[in-house]
Design an enzyme around this catalytic site. Structure first.
Site, mmCIF file in Angstrom:
data_model
loop_
_atom_site.group_PDB
_atom_site.id
_atom_site.type_symbol
_atom_site.label_atom_id
_atom_site.label_comp_id
_atom_site.label_asym_id
_atom_site.label_seq_id
_atom_site.Cartn_x
_atom_site.Cartn_y
_atom_site.Cartn_z
ATOM 1 C CE LYS A 1 -4.377 -1.842 1.392
ATOM 2 N NZ LYS A 1 -5.474 -1.899 2.323
ATOM 3 C CE LYS B 1 -5.639 -8.417 -1.869
ATOM 4 N NZ LYS B 1 -6.038 -7.999 -0.650
ATOM 5 C CE LYS C 1 -13.296 -4.766 -0.023
ATOM 6 N NZ LYS C 1 -13.731 -4.379 1.295
HETATM 7 P P1 TYM Z 1 -10.741 -6.578 3.778
HETATM 8 O O1 TYM Z 1 -11.877 -5.648 3.968
HETATM 9 O O2 TYM Z 1 -9.665 -6.221 2.829
HETATM 10 O O3 TYM Z 1 -11.295 -7.996 3.337
HETATM 11 C C1 TYM Z 1 -12.298 -8.683 4.080
HETATM 12 C C2 TYM Z 1 -12.015 -10.172 4.061
HETATM 13 O O4 TYM Z 1 -11.979 -10.676 2.714
HETATM 14 C C3 TYM Z 1 -10.784 -11.422 2.498
HETATM 15 N N1 TYM Z 1 -10.377 -11.264 1.080
HETATM 16 C C4 TYM Z 1 -10.174 -12.282 0.233
HETATM 17 N N2 TYM Z 1 -10.263 -13.619 0.396
HETATM 18 C C5 TYM Z 1 -9.999 -14.398 -0.687
HETATM 19 N N3 TYM Z 1 -9.638 -13.894 -1.907
HETATM 20 C C6 TYM Z 1 -9.538 -12.565 -2.115
HETATM 21 N N4 TYM Z 1 -9.224 -12.083 -3.300
HETATM 22 C C7 TYM Z 1 -9.808 -11.688 -1.005
HETATM 23 N N5 TYM Z 1 -9.811 -10.333 -0.867
HETATM 24 C C8 TYM Z 1 -10.154 -10.090 0.423
HETATM 25 C C9 TYM Z 1 -9.778 -10.807 3.455
HETATM 26 O O5 TYM Z 1 -8.716 -11.690 3.737
HETATM 27 C C10 TYM Z 1 -10.642 -10.527 4.665
HETATM 28 O O6 TYM Z 1 -10.759 -11.669 5.483
HETATM 29 N N6 TYM Z 1 -7.785 -5.897 7.730
HETATM 30 C C11 TYM Z 1 -8.961 -6.569 7.299
HETATM 31 C C12 TYM Z 1 -10.177 -6.230 8.118
HETATM 32 C C13 TYM Z 1 -10.006 -6.368 9.591
HETATM 33 C C14 TYM Z 1 -10.014 -7.585 10.309
HETATM 34 C C15 TYM Z 1 -9.855 -7.204 11.675
HETATM 35 C C16 TYM Z 1 -10.105 -8.919 9.930
HETATM 36 C C17 TYM Z 1 -9.873 -5.357 10.491
HETATM 37 N N7 TYM Z 1 -9.787 -5.855 11.737
HETATM 38 C C18 TYM Z 1 -9.791 -8.175 12.673
HETATM 39 C C19 TYM Z 1 -10.044 -9.861 10.946
HETATM 40 C C20 TYM Z 1 -9.889 -9.498 12.290
HETATM 41 C C21 TYM Z 1 -9.240 -6.172 5.864
HETATM 42 O O7 TYM Z 1 -8.818 -5.179 5.388
HETATM 43 O O8 TYM Z 1 -10.097 -6.975 5.194
#
Ligand code: TYM
Length: 326
Positions: free
Chosen positions: A110, A192, A195
């Protein structure tokens, strides 16, 4: 088991989020104590529009519910509405080495992507994530593969804290789905699905049939015409096979047999049909929820109250252990 996970309210939720995380949550809520959060504070570490954040939070709320999250079976709330998250995040930052934050893959990626806005929040992101997880006495954190490193760091932070101040936190473990932990972009199967990726490479849960068909039919495939699962030689087709398998419940080997000698075009047409059919209930339920603003507010308020009880309890212990006044 206590489960915690979260998703950022940035734009639409895609099938990577669903297959990597949300689908797992829906199953886990049946037999565990689950806490799921819309992590709006994390969404502020990369450029965003303040006038759109509230709308995005409500959008994610609706998608969560449309996907099957049941507020009667889990605690469901918005992160910024519980002040203990930021408080614990600060306290945990005092036991987190800067080097651990700087070596995080997401921070490195990032920082390159948002060169002009490498803010301290982006670096401290995993500490806030650790606070989210540790506040609720979490055993397991179901996420996609890209978040594994952050959960491991949360575990390390818990360990350091316990060593320094006495046993306070459980050491959480990451829970990855057996398949689907990393769904790749349809336009670039080396990256991957994300969004912020090329929108053509990303199928949103609420995409309309035409958009789904177009994205699948134009998905990048590999040389040759065989439908075969082989990630190193055929990353594009392997990714589509994974998606097919997870939405149909059929194993990739059986799908390979079904499409033997049939070519990419036929396979893609079938996959489009499958996705259109499987994603239709999400669109329908989301539409129904559009008219239920009061209900949505009530659900989030209920979730906030329930989450806060646990968070305050944890903070009482933490403040005491760290030598703060009551
Ligand atoms: P975020 O919002 O980027 O994504 C949410 C969840 O989706 C999963 N994910 C994927 N899984 C498979 N293939 C993909 N292409 C893919 N893109 C996204 C992510 O691994 C995630 O599980 N930091 C985290 C949010 C967060 C969080 C937490 C998660 C904040 N605090 C505490 C667990 C525990 C995030 O940005 O997810």
């Amino acid at each position: 088991m206590r489960i915690f996970s979260g998703i950022r309210p940035t734009g639409e939720i895609h099938i990577g989020n669903y297959l990597g995380a949300i689908k797992n949550w829906i199953a886990l809520q049946e037999k565990n104590e689950c806490v799921f959060s819309i992590v709006d504070l994390h969404a502020m570490t990369t450029p965003y529009l303040p006038q759109e954040l509230q709308k995005n939070i409500m959008e994610v709320t609706k998608v969560y519910l449309a996907a099957g999250l049941n507020p009667e079976k889990c605690i469901f709330f918005v992160q910024s509405q519980i002040k203990e998250h930021t408080e614990l995040s600060w306290l945990l930052s005092t036991v987190t080495p800067i080097g651990d934050l700087q070596r995080m893959t997401q921070f490195k990626e990032k920082s390159v992507k948002h060169k002009r806005d490498v803010n301290a929040g982006l670096l401290n992101y995993p500490i806030l994530m650790a606070a989210d997880i540790l506040l609720y006495g979490t055993d397991l954190v179901p996420v996609g593969k890209d978040q594994k490193q952050h959960v491991e760091l949360a575990r390390e932070i818990a360990r350091r804290f316990n060593k320094k101040f006495g046993k306070t936190f459980k050491e959480p473990e990451v829970l990855l789905p057996k398949t689907g932990a990393k769904i790749m972009s349809l336009q670039n199967p080396e990256k991957k699905m994300s969004k912020t990726d090329n929108p053509q490479g990303c199928i949103e849960l609420l995409d309309k049939p035409d958009a789904i068909r177009k994205k699948i039919m134009t998905a990048v495939t590999d040389p040759g015409k065989e439908i075969k699962y082989d990630v190193s030689q055929k990353p594009g087709i392997s990714n589509l096979l994974t998606i097919y398998s997870l939405f149909s419940g059929i194993s990739t080997t059986d799908i390979e047999k079904e499409f033997e000698g049939k070519g990419y075009q036929t396979f893609k047409e079938k996959l489009s049909q499958l996705l259109i059919e499987k994603l239709e209930p999400f669109r329908r339920k989301k539409k129904e929820l559009e008219l239920r603003q009061t209900l949505l507010e009530k659900i989030l308020e209920e979730g906030r109250k329930r989450a806060q009880i646990i968070a305050q309890e944890t903070m009482k212990k933490v403040r005491k252990k760290m030598g703060l006044l009551k």
